[in-house]
Motif scaffolding. Structure first.
Motif, PDB file in Angstrom:
ATOM      1  N   THR A   1      35.812  34.682  38.065  1.00  0.00           N
ATOM      2  CA  THR A   1      36.591  34.880  39.182  1.00  0.00           C
ATOM      3  C   THR A   1      36.084  33.497  39.995  1.00  0.00           C
ATOM      4  O   THR A   1      37.033  32.952  40.673  1.00  0.00           O
ATOM      5  CB  THR A   1      35.997  35.902  40.124  1.00  0.00           C
TER       6      THR A   1
ATOM      7  N   ILE B   1      38.450  31.011  38.786  1.00  0.00           N
ATOM      8  CA  ILE B   1      39.878  30.802  39.210  1.00  0.00           C
ATOM      9  C   ILE B   1      39.991  30.496  40.748  1.00  0.00           C
ATOM     10  O   ILE B   1      40.874  29.804  41.288  1.00  0.00           O
ATOM     11  CB  ILE B   1      40.228  32.436  39.109  1.00  0.00           C
TER      12      ILE B   1
ATOM     13  N   ARG C   1      41.808  37.353  33.141  1.00  0.00           N
ATOM     14  CA  ARG C   1      40.326  37.662  33.411  1.00  0.00           C
ATOM     15  C   ARG C   1      40.081  38.959  33.315  1.00  0.00           C
ATOM     16  O   ARG C   1      38.958  39.200  32.706  1.00  0.00           O
ATOM     17  CB  ARG C   1      40.137  37.135  34.956  1.00  0.00           C
ATOM     18  N   ASP C   2      40.868  39.931  33.611  1.00  0.00           N
ATOM     19  CA  ASP C   2      40.653  41.488  33.457  1.00  0.00           C
ATOM     20  C   ASP C   2      40.624  41.601  31.854  1.00  0.00           C
ATOM     21  O   ASP C   2      39.890  42.408  31.562  1.00  0.00           O
ATOM     22  CB  ASP C   2      41.644  42.203  34.194  1.00  0.00           C
TER      23      ASP C   2
ATOM     24  N   LYS D   1      49.177  33.561  35.172  1.00  0.00           N
ATOM     25  CA  LYS D   1      48.458  35.131  34.815  1.00  0.00           C
ATOM     26  C   LYS D   1      46.952  35.080  34.670  1.00  0.00           C
ATOM     27  O   LYS D   1      46.422  35.529  33.973  1.00  0.00           O
ATOM     28  CB  LYS D   1      49.158  35.459  33.594  1.00  0.00           C
ATOM     29  N   ALA D   2      46.348  34.068  35.629  1.00  0.00           N
ATOM     30  CA  ALA D   2      44.823  33.870  35.591  1.00  0.00           C
ATOM     31  C   ALA D   2      44.010  35.405  35.660  1.00  0.00           C
ATOM     32  O   ALA D   2      43.163  35.789  35.095  1.00  0.00           O
ATOM     33  CB  ALA D   2      44.448  32.960  36.581  1.00  0.00           C
ATOM     34  N   THR D   3      44.820  36.016  36.720  1.00  0.00           N
ATOM     35  CA  THR D   3      43.967  37.316  37.019  1.00  0.00           C
ATOM     36  C   THR D   3      43.992  38.319  35.757  1.00  0.00           C
ATOM     37  O   THR D   3      42.940  38.897  35.596  1.00  0.00           O
ATOM     38  CB  THR D   3      44.425  37.919  38.369  1.00  0.00           C
TER      39      THR D   3
ATOM     40  N   PHE E   1      42.645  29.686  30.963  1.00  0.00           N
ATOM     41  CA  PHE E   1      43.477  30.376  32.126  1.00  0.00           C
ATOM     42  C   PHE E   1      44.838  29.571  32.073  1.00  0.00           C
ATOM     43  O   PHE E   1      45.061  28.332  31.981  1.00  0.00           O
ATOM     44  CB  PHE E   1      42.720  30.327  33.466  1.00  0.00           C
TER      45      PHE E   1
ATOM     46  N   GLN F   1      32.400  38.560  34.793  1.00  0.00           N
ATOM     47  CA  GLN F   1      33.529  38.444  35.660  1.00  0.00           C
ATOM     48  C   GLN F   1      33.461  37.680  36.860  1.00  0.00           C
ATOM     49  O   GLN F   1      34.437  37.149  37.296  1.00  0.00           O
ATOM     50  CB  GLN F   1      33.656  40.123  36.134  1.00  0.00           C
TER      51      GLN F   1
END
Length: 351
Positions: A140, A143, A167-168, A162-164, A158, A136
């Motif tokens: 992060t 990004i 990632r999740d 909608k990268a976040t 990515f 994670q």
């Protein structure tokens, strides 16, 4: 009188003794061979057969009313040879009592060893959580640094908008790979086995303590399954650094502890007091059918000597007295009567 006592209370006592001999010798052979159940079963079977031949065979020879001259030879072989045969058969049983005398130490070592295997799962969960957190943090970082390192951002898969969320989702996917339902099932089964083993650990329970090879195989299997879970990687997990695979000393320590029991299981020592007392009790229980068996009335032979020998000895040590002619004729007639009675009754002493 002339009954072979095919089944009597004496045979019941001998049968109970054979049951004890069967299990104790099986356990003793298992410990001696470090868990070789096949050899233990064969050894137990041979011990039972030889004991039946000598102890029950002696009773059958004593009761026989045919071929008595031959049968008395076998009876003497069985009775006088029984102590030697019994002591030979006691080797495995004596070894069990040697192991039994170390019960507390063995059980404690065993429990500590299998409890070490719990560390295997604790180490794996710690490894998994650290790897998930590291993954994670790497995503992060990618990004955050997308402007300075757009190549890594693109290589990680990515999209700008909608990268976040991506990632999740990636982190959750890794979590499901490492700590899946399969892992939960494996941990549940392993912990149940460990708890049951800890409760049932005893030198009487040869199928647990004596089966060290299967226990080690189980521990090794758990470790290999955890390593297979950790071998799965996300496609972008090694962008910045290599992924470390799972390693733990839990299974190794558990196996090492179980291996230390081998010496206690296989080292023979001088018989303990418990082994000697057990042996004496079992020996006389096995002889019970012989003790209560009446000798066949036709049989003039005895375990030592014969009926004719006993009569000659009695005549030798009896004092002669002078008798009158009338007394001599009276004694002769009485002897004839006694002879006739013996021939009709044939009731000699039974032992």
């Amino acid at each position: 009188m002339n009954e072979k006592l095919q089944f009597s209370w004496g045979h019941i006592i001998a049968f109970l003794a054979l049951i004890a001999v069967s299990y104790i010798s099986f356990v003793g052979f298992t410990y001696l061979t470090n868990g070789n159940f096949t050899f233990a079963l064969i050894g137990m079977g041979i011990t039972d057969i030889v004991y039946i031949l000598f102890f029950i065979g002696a009773q059958q020879m004593k009761a026989s009313g045919v071929k008595m001259k031959r049968k008395i030879i076998w009876e003497r072989i069985f009775i006088f040879g029984s102590p030697v045969i019994f002591i030979a058969g006691m080797i495995s049983m004596s070894h069990f009592w040697t192991v039994r005398s170390q019960n507390d130490k063995i059980v404690e070592t065993f429990k500590n060893s299998i409890n070490n295997s719990r560390q295997l799962f604790s180490d794996y969960e710690e490894y998994s959580n650290q790897r998930i957190d590291s993954y994670q943090n790497i995503l992060t970082q990618i990004i955050v640094n997308k402007s300075s390192n757009p190549q890594a951002f693109k290589k990680a898969g990515f999209d700008e908008s909608k990268a976040t969320v991506q990632r999740d989702n990636m982190v959750e996917t890794l979590r499901l790979q490492l700590l899946s339902q399969n892992y939960d099932s494996l941990k549940t089964v392993a912990n149940k086995w460990i708890n049951d083993a800890a409760q049932g650990a005893s030198t009487w329970n040869v199928f647990l303590l004596g089966n060290t090879r299967e226990i080690k195989d189980a521990l090794g299997n758990w470790e290999n399954q955890l390593k297979s879970f950790s071998a799965k990687e996300m496609s972008n997990e090694s962008i910045i650094r290599n992924v470390d695979h799972f390693q733990s000393s839990g299974a190794k320590n558990a196996i090492s502890g179980i291996d230390s029991l081998t010496s206690a299981f296989t080292t023979q020592k001088f018989p303990t007091l418990a082994a000697i007392v057990f042996g004496l009790i079992i020996y006389f229980m096995l002889l019970f059918p012989y003790f209560i068996q009446d000798r066949h009335t036709k049989n003039v032979y005895r375990l030592i000597g014969s009926e004719s020998n006993h009569k000659r000895k009695k005549a030798k040590y009896s004092k002669p007295r002078q008798t009158t002619s009338s007394e001599d004729s009276y004694d002769d007639s009485m002897d004839e009567i006694e002879t006739l009675k013996l021939e009709e009754d044939n009731d000699y002493p039974s032992f």
